[in-house]
Design an enzyme around this catalytic site. Structure first.
Site, mmCIF file in Angstrom:
data_model
loop_
_atom_site.group_PDB
_atom_site.id
_atom_site.type_symbol
_atom_site.label_atom_id
_atom_site.label_comp_id
_atom_site.label_asym_id
_atom_site.label_seq_id
_atom_site.Cartn_x
_atom_site.Cartn_y
_atom_site.Cartn_z
ATOM 1 N N GLU A 152 0.841 -1.189 0.000
ATOM 2 C CA GLU A 152 0.000 0.000 0.000
ATOM 3 C C GLU A 152 0.874 1.235 0.000
ATOM 4 O O GLU A 152 2.063 1.154 0.239
ATOM 5 C CB GLU A 152 -0.846 0.044 1.282
ATOM 6 C CG GLU A 152 -2.074 -0.798 1.262
ATOM 7 C CD GLU A 152 -2.768 -0.802 2.619
ATOM 8 O OE1 GLU A 152 -2.508 0.090 3.423
ATOM 9 O OE2 GLU A 152 -3.556 -1.731 2.836
ATOM 10 N N HIS A 204 -5.866 2.573 7.356
ATOM 11 C CA HIS A 204 -4.530 2.370 7.916
ATOM 12 C C HIS A 204 -3.436 2.580 6.879
ATOM 13 O O HIS A 204 -2.277 2.353 7.147
ATOM 14 C CB HIS A 204 -4.421 0.983 8.562
ATOM 15 C CG HIS A 204 -4.498 -0.151 7.591
ATOM 16 N ND1 HIS A 204 -5.585 -0.982 7.509
ATOM 17 C CD2 HIS A 204 -3.636 -0.570 6.658
ATOM 18 C CE1 HIS A 204 -5.367 -1.882 6.565
ATOM 19 N NE2 HIS A 204 -4.200 -1.659 6.034
#
Lengths: 415, 288
Positions: B210, B249
């Site tokens: 990510e 997150h």
């Protein structure tokens, strides 16, 4: 750009569980950060906060000095380059500068395209100094150590300069509990370019920074610039603190600060309903669970030529009614003309739970945008059958690619 | 085989009697009967929960049951102490599911880990799954089948997606690992790649990254330095997320040594990984 400022009587009843839109950290603006640093003994210019021109003139008059700086209080850096800092000669000019800044929306390199509305300013005495030091304390993720970053090229242009020439910044790793060798730290500062006359004062600022970092559960403390004064002193001209939201439970003293965080109203509602939500400008409403799947769906929509109306991450603890509230935020938004549901059922979020939420949300709303329905994982088959039994405008899709293509096509057709 | 856990792993649950711990522990016990041997809950030592003995401390639990792994589902405020307790007993593997643990608490955990033989997965992790053998965590298992693909990820939901796709593609999984979404965590991508390298069951690896953090950079450094013959497919998400906004997150970019998602992709590709633009491309790249 101008924004409307709502008159707030008393703070809304935000409970401590409410998180900032930026996830698990709380960004403090300059006045809040300086109040904390002042408490740890770091020298600051004299100054005060004002939220209108008359009050601004009053703060300036109390400072009783001709050279003043009026700074927009926002929760992001880069405001100097975006016109958020004005210089003033005397109280009248300071009042006028306050009026000019209040109500403006500042778009800086760190606020995002929507910018941030200026609700108050910080007025302080302008100081003369020769050297602007950049100091920052944060955790280096590579080695999980508190790390001091320093540069002699501090000031308003620092971010840009450091991006172009990363060698301008040097780092010094502390022990995991913040311990360090004072002689080593002094040598580091000398190497950064701090002159002998200022080493002692900068070292004591750093001692205070480390103590503040651990005592407040900070994620980041930055002083830029730290003015190195002709008399050998060091004064923090601007400061930024990012607190660890996950540690707020042991810091009741910061609870009031969380009331000051102004969220997009839809983001606030989402947070209260166990949903991470970021409002965007597009027309495809995304209903997704998990940050990774949410981001992947977002990427695919953009790369298929579509425009997402939001990012959504339904947390696994969200109930059916909470998810319905999140869906409601999207279908009540006049910009949204298609809903893309992409759920991977698992944990406590089974696919059929989300069908129930869609039912509640559509029942309550007069807007009924078509739904592209793509589910996988726990109870996916059952959820598809439930969708067919409900009176909801929907299209089934098998793969993520198929679902995204269908949603983008529907959004273009509806536009 | 697989990595980290197998059918011989003996697991205790710290914080076993809590509501979600009970929910997930029961699922994990049903998934791999015999792999769970006890629980820890201070003050409830001597009682039984889910048919297993409960102990006051991790020390007692390990001494009595011979456990070599712990799943931690203790509330955030106490999770660091639970991890440190397990590290002090030198348990082989800790999987910490708890989210929202203060960052400074994780520095204490990292200090306890240095020089220790314990491996930590997480916190804020969906856990570790070796299909058909052992599950420590909260992940979906309906689509998991024993097979050849190792999966290491920062995201639980995308892991489930890739598990379903590799299963549909007839490949199955050796082990799936969620390293957790927090900035300071236990084992990372590079260490998982090294474990997969030595695992005969694992023929290829999917790495799910990510924006933010430094895990992808560490993985690229490792792949570039090692002679790594197993195919690695990297799926990196958040390519179009506005850079300054933190999403869920998905970590901030502005932290030390953390590149943009394009930079992460470029260095992983240069180190020999293939890049998937969407989950649907992964299986094709694994088998091409």
């Amino acid at each position: 750009m101008w924004c409307t400022i709502r008159q707030s009587g008393k703070p809304s009843t935000v409970n401590r569980d409410v998180r900032t839109a930026k996830g698990d950290q709380m960004f403090l603006q300059e006045a809040e950060a300086k109040k904390i640093l002042g408490g740890f003994g770091i020298a600051l210019p004299r100054g005060g906060v004002a939220d209108n021109g008359i009050a601004g003139g009053g703060v300036a008059a109390m400072l009783a000095t001709e050279k003043l700086v009026v700074k927009a209080l926002i929760r992001a850096g880069g405001r100097g380059l975006a016109g958020g800092i004005k210089f003033a000669d005397g109280a009248v000019q300071a009042g006028a500068a306050t009026d000019a800044l209040i109500g403006q929306t500042l778009v800086t390199a760190q606020t995002g395209p929507k910018g941030e509305c200026v609700r108050s300013v910080y007025i302080e005495e302008a100081l003369h100094f020769d050297t602007a030091l950049f100091l920052s304390l944060l955790i280096d993720q590579r080695n999980a150590r508190p790390t001091l970053m320093a540069s002699i090229a501090g000031g308003m242009d620092f971010e840009e300069n450091a991006r172009k020439a990363p060698q301008l910044v040097q780092k010094y790793a502390l022990e995991r509990d913040g311990a360090h060798n004072p002689a080593e730290l002094a040598a580091f500062l000398a190497n950064v370019g701090v002159e002998e006359a200022h080493i002692a004062s900068v070292c004591s600022v750093i001692e205070a920074l480390v103590k503040a970092f651990f005592d407040t559960d900070a994620r980041l403390i930055e002083i830029n610039p730290l003015a190195l004064m002709p008399d050998g002193g060091a004064v923090a001209i601007d400061a930024k603190i990012v607190l660890d939201d996950n540690a707020l439970f042991r810091h009741p003293e910061f609870e009031a600060l969380s009331h000051n965080v102004h969220l997009d109203p839809s983001e606030l509602i989402a947070q209260r309903n166990e949903i991470n939500f970021v409002k965007m400008e597009g027309d495809i409403g995304l209903v997704t669970n998990g940050a990774g799947l949410g981001l992947a769906t977002y990427d695919m929509v953009v790369e298929h030529g579509g425009a997402p109306a939001n990012f959504m991450d339904i947390r696994t603890t969200a109930t059916s009614f909470q998810i319905a509230r999140g869906i409601g935020l999207l279908i009540e938004d006049p910009a949204v003309n298609v809903l893309l549901v992409n759920i991977h059922g698992g944990g406590m979020t089974a696919c059929d739970l989300v069908v129930g939420s869609l039912g509640f949300a559509y029942q309550r709303s007069t807007r009924k945008p078509p739904i592209v329905f793509r589910v996988a994982g726990h109870n996916a088959d059952w959820a598809r059958r439930m969708m067919d039994d409900k009176d909801l405008p929907h299209h089934h899709a098998g793969s993520m690619t198929e679902a995204v293509a269908m949603a983008v096509k529907l959004s273009k057709g509806a536009a | 085989m697989g990595i980290l856990i197998d059918k011989n792993t003996r697991v205790i649950v710290q914080g076993m009697t809590g509501r979600s711990a009970t929910f997930y522990a029961e699922l994990a016990m049903r998934y791999a009967p015999g792999t769970y041997v006890g629980g820890v809950r201070p003050g409830k030592g001597g009682s039984q929960h889910l048919g297993l003995p409960v102990f006051d401390t991790a020390l007692d639990a390990v001494a009595e049951t011979g456990a070599d792994a712990s799943m931690i589902m203790v509330p955030a405020a106490y999770a660091a102490d639970a991890m440190i307790e397990a590290i002090e007993v030198e348990i082989g593997l800790i999987v910490c599911v708890t989210e929202r643990i203060p960052t400074l608490d994780m520095l204490r955990v990292k200090a306890a880990l240095s020089g220790s033989s314990t491996r930590l997965v997480g916190p804020n992790s969906q856990g570790v799954l070796t299909p058909g053998a052992c599950k420590i965590g909260v992940m979906q298992t309906g689509d998991a089948r024993p097979g050849s693909v190792g999966i290491v990820a920062r995201s639980a939901s995308l892991t489930s997606e890739i598990v379903a796709l590799t299963n549909a593609g007839g490949l199955g999984q050796s082990t799936t690992i969620g390293i957790g979404g927090d900035p300071i965590h236990g084992i990372g991508f590079a260490e998982c790649l090294a474990l997969f390298k030595d695992d005969p069951q694992t023929k290829s690896i999917v790495l799910i990254g990510e924006l933010g953090g430094v895990e992808e950079e560490a993985a690229a450094d490792y792949l570039a330095a090692e002679s790594f013959s197993k195919p690695v497919v990297a799926l990196l998400v958040g390519r179009h997320a506005p850079e300054d906004r933190r999403m869920g997150h998905a970590g901030t970019l502005a932290t030390l040594g953390s590149g943009s998602i394009e930079q992460k992709g470029a260095i992983l590709e240069a180190a020999g990984a293939k890049l998937a633009r969407s989950p649907d491309e992964v299986v094709g790249l694994l088998t091409s």
